[in-house]
Design an enzyme around this catalytic site. Structure first.
Site, short mmCIF file in Angstrom:
data_model
loop_
_atom_site.label_atom_id
_atom_site.label_comp_id
_atom_site.label_asym_id
_atom_site.label_seq_id
_atom_site.Cartn_x
_atom_site.Cartn_y
_atom_site.Cartn_z
N GLY A 106 0.11 -14.87 3.38
CA GLY A 106 0.10 -14.52 1.98
C GLY A 106 1.44 -13.69 1.83
O GLY A 106 1.36 -12.86 0.86
N ASN B 30 2.89 -4.92 3.34
CA ASN B 30 2.14 -4.11 2.20
C ASN B 30 2.01 -2.70 2.37
O ASN B 30 2.31 -2.31 3.50
CB ASN B 30 0.77 -4.91 2.23
CG ASN B 30 0.52 -6.07 2.09
OD1 ASN B 30 1.37 -6.76 1.40
ND2 ASN B 30 -0.69 -6.94 2.34
N ARG C 14 -0.82 2.93 -8.50
CA ARG C 14 -1.08 1.91 -7.11
C ARG C 14 -1.89 2.54 -6.11
O ARG C 14 -2.90 1.83 -5.60
CB ARG C 14 0.19 1.67 -6.63
CG ARG C 14 1.39 0.82 -7.49
CD ARG C 14 1.27 -0.62 -7.85
NE ARG C 14 0.27 -0.91 -8.62
CZ ARG C 14 0.21 -0.46 -10.15
NH1 ARG C 14 1.41 0.17 -10.65
NH2 ARG C 14 -0.80 -0.87 -10.80
N ASP D 99 -0.38 -1.03 1.20
CA ASP D 99 -1.85 -0.71 1.21
C ASP D 99 -1.96 -0.19 2.70
O ASP D 99 -1.46 -0.72 3.51
CB ASP D 99 -2.50 -1.40 0.36
CG ASP D 99 -2.78 -2.84 1.20
OD1 ASP D 99 -2.92 -2.88 2.43
OD2 ASP D 99 -2.62 -4.05 0.63
N HIS E 173 7.36 -1.95 5.11
CA HIS E 173 7.91 -1.33 3.58
C HIS E 173 7.18 0.06 3.31
O HIS E 173 6.98 0.24 1.98
CB HIS E 173 7.61 -2.51 2.70
CG HIS E 173 8.47 -3.81 2.72
ND1 HIS E 173 8.32 -4.98 2.21
CD2 HIS E 173 9.72 -3.89 3.53
CE1 HIS E 173 9.23 -5.95 2.83
NE2 HIS E 173 10.23 -5.20 3.50
N1 LIG Z 1 -0.88 -5.15 -1.26
C1 LIG Z 1 0.24 -4.28 -1.19
O1 LIG Z 1 0.55 -3.42 -0.65
C2 LIG Z 1 1.52 -4.87 -2.24
C3 LIG Z 1 1.12 -5.93 -3.32
C4 LIG Z 1 1.94 -6.43 -4.20
C5 LIG Z 1 3.55 -6.22 -3.62
N2 LIG Z 1 3.77 -5.41 -2.33
C6 LIG Z 1 5.23 -5.56 -2.00
O2 LIG Z 1 5.74 -6.56 -2.51
C7 LIG Z 1 6.79 -7.27 -1.60
C8 LIG Z 1 6.54 -8.70 -2.24
O3 LIG Z 1 6.80 -9.75 -1.17
P1 LIG Z 1 5.34 -10.71 -0.68
O4 LIG Z 1 5.94 -11.80 -0.26
O5 LIG Z 1 4.33 -9.87 0.28
O6 LIG Z 1 4.59 -10.99 -2.10
P2 LIG Z 1 4.82 -12.09 -2.99
O7 LIG Z 1 4.19 -11.66 -4.35
O8 LIG Z 1 6.26 -12.34 -3.30
O9 LIG Z 1 3.96 -13.27 -2.54
C9 LIG Z 1 2.56 -13.39 -2.75
C10 LIG Z 1 2.06 -14.65 -1.66
O10 LIG Z 1 0.86 -14.53 -1.73
C11 LIG Z 1 0.31 -15.79 -1.93
N3 LIG Z 1 -0.90 -15.60 -2.29
C12 LIG Z 1 -1.62 -15.22 -3.53
N4 LIG Z 1 -2.91 -15.31 -3.51
C13 LIG Z 1 -3.18 -15.30 -2.23
C14 LIG Z 1 -4.41 -15.41 -1.50
N5 LIG Z 1 -5.75 -14.96 -2.09
N6 LIG Z 1 -4.53 -15.37 0.02
C15 LIG Z 1 -3.35 -15.58 0.36
N7 LIG Z 1 -1.99 -15.82 -0.06
C16 LIG Z 1 -2.13 -15.63 -1.48
C17 LIG Z 1 1.19 -16.38 -2.98
O11 LIG Z 1 1.19 -17.81 -2.97
C18 LIG Z 1 2.58 -16.02 -2.46
O12 LIG Z 1 3.21 -16.79 -1.85
C19 LIG Z 1 6.46 -6.95 -0.21
O13 LIG Z 1 7.50 -6.15 0.15
C20 LIG Z 1 5.15 -6.03 -0.42
O14 LIG Z 1 5.59 -4.56 0.09
C21 LIG Z 1 2.82 -5.10 -1.80
#
Ligand SMILES: NC(=O)c1ccc[n+]([C@@H]2O[C@H](COP(=O)([O-])OP(=O)(O)OC[C@H]3O[C@@H](n4cnc5c(N)ncnc54)[C@H](O)[C@@H]3O)[C@@H](O)[C@H]2O)c1
Length: 232
Positions: free
Chosen positions: A173, A88, A57, A90, A105
């Site tokens: 998001g 996130n 990751r 990241d 987180h």
């Molecule tokens: N980038 C990262 O750091 C990362 C990535 C994946 C998961 N996580 C972790 O996973 C957990 C998951 O919870 P969550 O609610 O953040 O994620 P989630 O995967 O549960 O939900 C993602 C949300 O993003 C929306 N989405 C999808 N594409 C999008 C876009 N282009 N623009 C805006 N919105 C969009 C979806 O409709 C959904 O509601 C979090 O605690 C997080 O820490 C982090």
């Protein structure tokens, strides 16, 4: 006086940077089970697998870039006091230039002790690899600085304090399925202006005073930016 905006972002914020969300189709949950990689039990059972999962990751995150939505949020600092609370792991908000980012987180670019005092110190990881021989100052193996399922969220109270002072509160998001983070939408004052940006927002259960922007992060933040500038 400058108005105060608090952003609360989730995995969808970074989707247009090429980082998978967890729950969308093609998301990480379909490839791995939570128990295998994101719980304290997983670490006890197989720290090498967990370390390798987060190494991959971290590698992906280092190789990607902030998107236009991360950058626009950072630009808003020219006009507003901006706080970002992110779920996130990241560091794309920071790399876009946001100066005030609270990670609920954790932050994958750091490690912490797997011993009894994990939150006492965060160790920056140079490059993408954390290995078995990386130890904290007390001699315990270093683990990723990530809050796993079943662990407490050390920055939760600080997030509430920020949200309670917001003139504008913007959720972006996040599926609002991960607790306690999802509860944060209930802490802003009644007179603050509240927005939620997500392509699937029409099906969300959220307080009725949120203005829904059913869009991806980039187009949604552009729309929000126009609304904010017109409101000044
Ligand atoms: N980038 C990262 O750091 C990362 C990535 C994946 C998961 N996580 C972790 O996973 C957990 C998951 O919870 P969550 O609610 O953040 O994620 P989630 O995967 O549960 O939900 C993602 C949300 O993003 C929306 N989405 C999808 N594409 C999008 C876009 N282009 N623009 C805006 N919105 C969009 C979806 O409709 C959904 O509601 C979090 O605690 C997080 O820490 C982090």
């Amino acid at each position: 006086m400058r108005k105060n905006i608090v952003f609360f972002s989730g995995a969808g914020m970074s989707a247009e940077s090429g980082i998978n969300t967890f729950r969308d189709s093609g998301g990480l949950w379909e490839q791995y089970s939570i128990e295998e990689i994101a719980t304290p039990q997983a670490w006890k059972l197989n720290p090498t697998l967990v370390t390798e999962f987060y190494n991959q990751r971290r590698k992906q995150i280092i190789e990607t870039n902030p998107n236009a939505a991360h950058k626009l949020i950072a630009e808003l600092q020219n006009t507003f006091t901006v706080h970002v609370i992110t779920q996130n792991i990241d560091d794309l908000h920071e790399r876009a230039g946001s100066r005030d980012v609270l990670h609920l987180h954790g932050n994958i670019r750091f490690a912490k002790s797997s011993g009894p005092n994990p939150e006492s110190k965060y160790y920056p990881i140079s490059g993408w690899k954390l290995t078995e021989s990386d130890l904290c100052s007390e001699g315990f193996r270093l683990r990723p600085h990530v809050v796993w399922f079943g662990e407490s969220v050390p920055n939760f109270d600080q997030a509430i304090e920020l949200i309670e002072k917001a003139d504008y509160f913007v959720v972006i998001g996040t599926s609002l399925q991960v607790y306690p983070a999802a509860n944060l939408v209930h802490f802003c004052k009644s007179e603050s202006q509240k927005y939620i940006i997500d392509p699937h927002v029409d099906s969300f259960q959220i307080p009725s005073d949120f203005i829904r922007i059913p869009a991806n992060a980039i187009s949604g933040v552009k729309e929000l930016n126009n609304l904010l500038m017109n409101s000044l």
